[in-house]
Design an enzyme around this catalytic site. Structure first.
Site, short mmCIF file in Angstrom:
data_model
loop_
_atom_site.label_atom_id
_atom_site.label_comp_id
_atom_site.label_asym_id
_atom_site.label_seq_id
_atom_site.Cartn_x
_atom_site.Cartn_y
_atom_site.Cartn_z
CE LYS A 19 -0.23 -0.33 5.04
NZ LYS A 19 -1.04 -0.79 6.19
CE1 TYR A 73 11.51 31.93 4.02
CE2 TYR A 73 11.79 29.55 3.92
CZ TYR A 73 11.50 30.76 3.30
OH TYR A 73 11.19 30.78 1.97
C1 LIG Z 1 -0.25 -1.86 6.77
C2 LIG Z 1 -0.86 -3.11 7.24
C3 LIG Z 1 -0.09 -4.28 7.40
C4 LIG Z 1 1.42 -4.29 7.27
O1 LIG Z 1 1.97 -3.95 8.52
P1 LIG Z 1 3.54 -3.80 8.76
O2 LIG Z 1 3.63 -3.33 10.17
O3 LIG Z 1 4.04 -2.80 7.79
O4 LIG Z 1 4.14 -5.14 8.56
C5 LIG Z 1 -0.74 -5.45 7.71
N1 LIG Z 1 -2.10 -5.47 7.90
C6 LIG Z 1 -2.86 -4.37 7.79
C7 LIG Z 1 -4.32 -4.46 8.03
C8 LIG Z 1 -2.27 -3.15 7.48
O5 LIG Z 1 -3.04 -2.05 7.40
#
Ligand SMILES: *Cc1c(COP(=O)(O)O)cnc(C)c1O
Length: 362
Positions: free
Chosen positions: A35, A256
């Site tokens: 993702k 800044y």
């Molecule tokens: C993002 C996510 C993962 C992956 O988790 P990591 O900590 O990056 O291994 C797994 N399950 C769900 C539901 C997630 O949203």
């Protein structure tokens, strides 16, 4: 001369990290979480590098559709599910697997009338995080509704998510797992629960499927360890270059707000990276970079496109020199995240589109 920021991504490191997942969880199939543009690493290249995983997971339908449009054929789970019948039909048409995590999904799966079939389906169960999921007591009833759905063609799996997996030995992990294993026994269905932290630290959580994200990118989910200590290889190195070097007189202010003032005559460098690239403004007067292997402090405020560096400890530094922002053994992204007061997931996933990704192998 390259004067813009680049994220160098090592595809061999990604493959190595997938092997490490298999090493930690030898009995489990791997659903690789890609993702948020594969945690900023570039989703198409990552999907190709991780083609030996058993399935992919993304958060949103749009991310799944993008992968399909680019020729990725593997099972793809949509972790946030869909919101209406149109989206469910679209998912079915493209053989995407939206997670069923809410009562209204049961209605959608009952209503859908299509000849498309979904053969890889997951029911998200609420076991203690209280985010997404059907209450454990309602799982039997949900399964009986889903058993009558026209679109589902194949067994459904049970999914859940740990709220405290990064807290090793936390009893709340055990209790979430217990709820899940009882359901698995009652229903005989497969389980997919462990994220990176759980699959490393709670091996009973591995079950038939594991669902790692962060560790695939070579980054540690624990705040007291770096990826390398877990046998992982960081896949991203963020670099840019010095675009100006100048001399300051004692008393001159930098950036800044003039929040930093030279205490002596000294040299300062300007690096092409800023919060517009995803380099957090919280690193103002706090962050570090590496030039010629030497760790140097960020001075003054982070601007949208640039930061200023105290070059006192590196008298040879010159315009055009490479600057490492993270992904160096002495400056891992976990450390940068700690300085921002966040976790490594954040700087990786918010890395801006204008930062060019360059891929190499090993
Ligand atoms: C993002 C996510 C993962 C992956 O988790 P990591 O900590 O990056 O291994 C797994 N399950 C769900 C539901 C997630 O949203």
């Amino acid at each position: 001369m390259q004067t813009f920021p680049v994220a160098r991504i090592d595809l061999a490191a990604l493959k190595h990290n997938l092997q490490q997942v298999r090493h930690y969880a030898p009995e489990s199939q791997v659903m690789a979480v890609i993702k948020a543009n594969a945690y900023g690493h570039g989703v198409f290249e990552v999907a190709r590098a991780l083609e030996e995983s058993d399935a992919f997971a993304v958060a949103r339908l749009s991310e799944g559709l993008l992968l399909r449009r680019n020729g990725i054929g593997k099972p793809i789970v949509i972790l946030e599910g869909v919101s209406d019948l149109n989206e469910l039909e679209l998912a079915a048409k493209h053989k995407l697997s939206p997670v069923i995590h809410h009562q209204h999904h049961l209605e959608l799966f009952s209503q859908i009338a299509t000849s498309d079939k979904m053969s890889f389906c997951w029911l998200m169960v609420e076991t203690g995080m209280h985010r997404l999921g059907i209450a454990a007591e309602q799982v039997e009833q949900a399964l009986s509704v889903l058993a009558r759905s026209q679109v589902i063609d194949g067994p459904i799996g049970l999914m859940s998510h740990f709220a405290n997996a990064d807290s090793i030995g936390d009893v709340r992990n055990e209790s979430q797992l217990t709820v899940m294993l009882q359901l698995a026994e009652q229903t005989g269905l497969e389980v997919c629960m462990a994220n990176s932290a759980a699959l490393i630290s709670l091996s009973q959580s591995q079950q038939q499927w594991v669902r790692p994200g962060l560790m695939l990118y070579g980054v540690s989910p624990f705040d007291d360890k770096c990826g390398e200590a877990l046998g992982l290889k960081p896949a991203m190195q963020l670099v840019s270059s010095l675009i100006a070097v100048y001399a300051l007189k004692a008393g001159d202010e930098v950036g800044y707000g003039g929040t930093w003032r030279a205490s002596k005559d000294q040299r300062v460098g300007v690096v092409s990276i800023g919060y517009g690239d995803g380099y957090s403004r919280h690193l103002s007067a706090k962050g570090h970079v590496i030039i010629h292997g030497i760790k140097l402090p960020v001075i003054g405020r982070v601007s949208m496109d640039t930061i200023c560096i105290d070059l006192s400890a590196c008298p040879d530094a010159a315009v055009g020199d490479e600057v490492v922002l993270w992904g160096h053994e002495r400056l891992p992204v976990e450390q940068v995240a700690q300085q921002i007061g966040t976790i490594a997931y954040e700087p990786l996933s918010v890395l801006a589109e204008r930062v060019r990704r360059e891929y190499h192998y090993g």
